[in-house]
Design an enzyme around this catalytic site. Structure first.
Site, mmCIF file in Angstrom:
data_model
loop_
_atom_site.group_PDB
_atom_site.id
_atom_site.type_symbol
_atom_site.label_atom_id
_atom_site.label_comp_id
_atom_site.label_asym_id
_atom_site.label_seq_id
_atom_site.Cartn_x
_atom_site.Cartn_y
_atom_site.Cartn_z
ATOM 1 N N LYS A 64 38.265 33.204 41.035
ATOM 2 C CA LYS A 64 37.922 34.496 41.629
ATOM 3 C C LYS A 64 36.830 34.358 42.692
ATOM 4 C CE LYS A 64 39.105 36.427 37.150
ATOM 5 N NZ LYS A 64 38.534 36.862 35.855
ATOM 6 N N ARG A 74 35.808 43.425 26.430
ATOM 7 C CA ARG A 74 36.939 43.684 27.335
ATOM 8 C C ARG A 74 38.073 44.306 26.537
ATOM 9 N NH1 ARG A 74 36.714 40.681 31.905
ATOM 10 N NH2 ARG A 74 37.914 42.419 32.705
ATOM 11 N N PRO A 96 40.020 42.649 41.389
ATOM 12 C CA PRO A 96 40.336 41.284 41.758
ATOM 13 C C PRO A 96 40.583 40.342 40.589
ATOM 14 C CG PRO A 96 37.981 41.698 41.960
ATOM 15 C CD PRO A 96 38.585 42.830 41.233
ATOM 16 N N GLU A 97 41.768 39.814 40.491
ATOM 17 C CA GLU A 97 41.987 38.608 39.708
ATOM 18 C C GLU A 97 42.233 37.514 40.745
ATOM 19 O OE1 GLU A 97 44.311 38.910 36.146
ATOM 20 O OE2 GLU A 97 43.652 40.964 35.788
#
Length: 267
Positions: free
Chosen positions: A50, A256, A2-3
């Site tokens: 989000k 990340r 999910p973005e």
DNA sequence: GATCTATGTAGAT
DNA sequence: TCTACCTAGATCG
């Protein structure tokens, strides 16, 4: 998966399916206090970044954050026996949906919702978003643009795929410090994010490659990455850049993965 | 079937 | 900066 586009897409879907209806809500897994909203009227669904909100009335909003693993799956009636770990099951007049593996699924008061949203920056997918608010934060930071784009208090909804792709599309090196990003560049990035993410809401995939750079996909297996679409650099480490042929570079930054083209995005 | 990896975030250290 | 969370598809054997 999910973005921000995923959550806005879900909000639209849930709005269409459930808004205005009395719904049955349960937690087969038992980890969500479904009795607070079971049998009530589902007023509306909306997303900010989000975060997804199911509004049932004053001081009664279900807040969902999917985290890295969370998913909704939707089916038409009849409702089937739950399989595996279902955090929240929502059943309306025609369809039902199961939520699995979210980071958050909780009932919040209006004050709690307001506090949560106050921590979020402007969302390119919301009409009420003010890009200059995000730029003010960026312009006074020495952190890299790559880090700032993922900071949900700077702007809400961008994730690792859109980050990598928007920087590529504007030829910007990920490690440019925020205080070197002028308003014109920021506005370009912002506008592009609104276009890309609106496309994502429509299709449910992340597609960022301009037609003139689209690789020949005939005779090739469809992309297997879960974002589903065609991208310039995200998770294409070592593969040739679609514009210049230079191998795509990757590095870890603040936990990340970061992807960029060393030629198209010079330092 | 086992293992790896991930579009995210909070909280501990 | 590190770890927990705890799903599911892709990949490996």
């Amino acid at each position: 998966m999910p973005e921000g586009h995923t959550l806005h897409r879900l909000a639209k879907l849930h709005q269409r399916r459930y808004a205005g209806s009395t719904v049955r809500v349960s937690s087969p897994q038992g980890k969500f206090a479904a009795s607070f909203v079971d049998g009530r009227r589902f007023v509306r669904a909306e997303a900010h970044g989000k975060h997804l909100f199911h509004v049932y009335g004053p001081d009664t909003t279900v807040h969902v954050h999917l985290g890295l693993y969370g998913t909704f799956a939707e089916f038409p009636h009849p409702v089937l026996e739950p399989v595996g770990q279902v955090r929240m099951r929502l059943a309306g007049p025609t369809h039902w949906t199961d939520l699995r593996g979210p980071t958050r699924c909780e009932v919040l008061t209006d004050v709690e919702v307001a506090a949560l949203r106050a921590r979020l920056g402007p969302d390119p997918l919301r009409r009420d978003a003010k890009p200059e608010v995000a730029h003010a934060r960026v312009a006074r930071s020495r952190q890299s643009l790559a880090v700032l784009l993922l900071d949900q208090s700077v702007l809400a909804g961008v994730g690792n795929v859109y980050r990598a792709e928007v920087l590529f599309r504007h030829g910007v090196h990920p490690l440019v410090p925020g205080n070197e990003v002028d308003r014109a560049l920021w506005d370009d990035l912002w506008l592009d994010l609104t276009v890309l993410m609106r496309g994502g809401v429509k299709t449910g995939r992340i597609d960022t490659v301009r037609p003139e750079h689209m690789p020949d996909v005939t005779g090739r297996a469809p992309r297997k990455d879960r974002h589903g679409g065609e991208v310039y650099v995200y998770r294409r480490t070592g593969q040739p850049c679609l514009v210049c042929g230079t191998p795509v570079a990757a590095a870890e930054l603040a936990g990340r993965n970061l992807y960029w083209c060393p030629t198209c995005q010079p330092a």
